[in-house]
Write an enzyme that holds these catalytic residues in place. Structure first.
Site, PDB file in Angstrom:
ATOM      1  CB  SER A 195      -1.062   0.030   1.090  1.00 35.95           C
ATOM      2  OG  SER A 195      -2.075   0.943   0.680  1.00 35.95           O
ATOM      3  CG  HIS A 206       2.580  15.125   5.032  1.00 36.44           C
ATOM      4  ND1 HIS A 206       2.511  15.385   3.680  1.00 36.44           N
ATOM      5  CD2 HIS A 206       1.763  14.066   5.251  1.00 36.44           C
ATOM      6  CE1 HIS A 206       1.674  14.534   3.113  1.00 36.44           C
ATOM      7  NE2 HIS A 206       1.211  13.717   4.048  1.00 36.44           N
ATOM      8  CB  CYS A 248      -3.853  -4.213   1.526  1.00 36.31           C
ATOM      9  SG  CYS A 248      -2.605  -4.651   0.325  1.00 36.31           S
TER      10      CYS A 248
END
Length: 128
Positions: free
Chosen positions: A67, A72, A87
């Site tokens: 996935s 950030h 996943c």
């Protein structure tokens, strides 16, 4: 379609850390953490915001075969947000996701951390 979605909000991160302002340093940290956790990176993009002379942050994404990882940084605030989603199709990757998050938390060494864990699952109903 089942998975584990981890998010973390980090506060009190040292703004002078290279991984807060240097996209190459952050990319190296993320690649290494992905590999050590046993996950598989398939593509990545790291962008440092302007102006480069100031404490501008970075947004980075590593696409995983399982996935994604998104990071950030806000050096001007001493903050970082992390997003790890795996996943569990074919295998349970939850422990690998936890290992990836732990490695990043250690690298950023925040004074405060808020972690959220969300088990994601879709109903297996056939399309009509």
């Amino acid at each position: 379609m089942q998975g584990l979605h981890l998010t973390a909000d980090l506060h009190g991160v040292e703004p002078a850390l290279a991984v807060m302002r240097d996209a190459d340093a952050l990319a190296t940290l993320c690649r290494d953490a992905v590999t050590r956790s046993g996950l598989t990176g398939v593509a990545e993009l790291f962008h440092r915001f302007a102006p480069k002379e100031e404490q501008s942050g970075i947004t980075g994404v590593v696409l995983l075969a399982e996935s994604h990882l998104a990071v950030h940084t806000w050096p001007e605030l001493g903050g970082v947000t992390l997003d790890v989603y795996v996943c569990n199709y074919g295998a349970d990757n939850s422990a690998k996701a936890e290992a990836l998050l732990d490695a990043l938390l250690k690298a950023f060494a925040p004074r405060e951390t808020e972690v959220q864990r969300l088990s994601r699952a879709a109903a297996s109903t056939p399309a009509v």
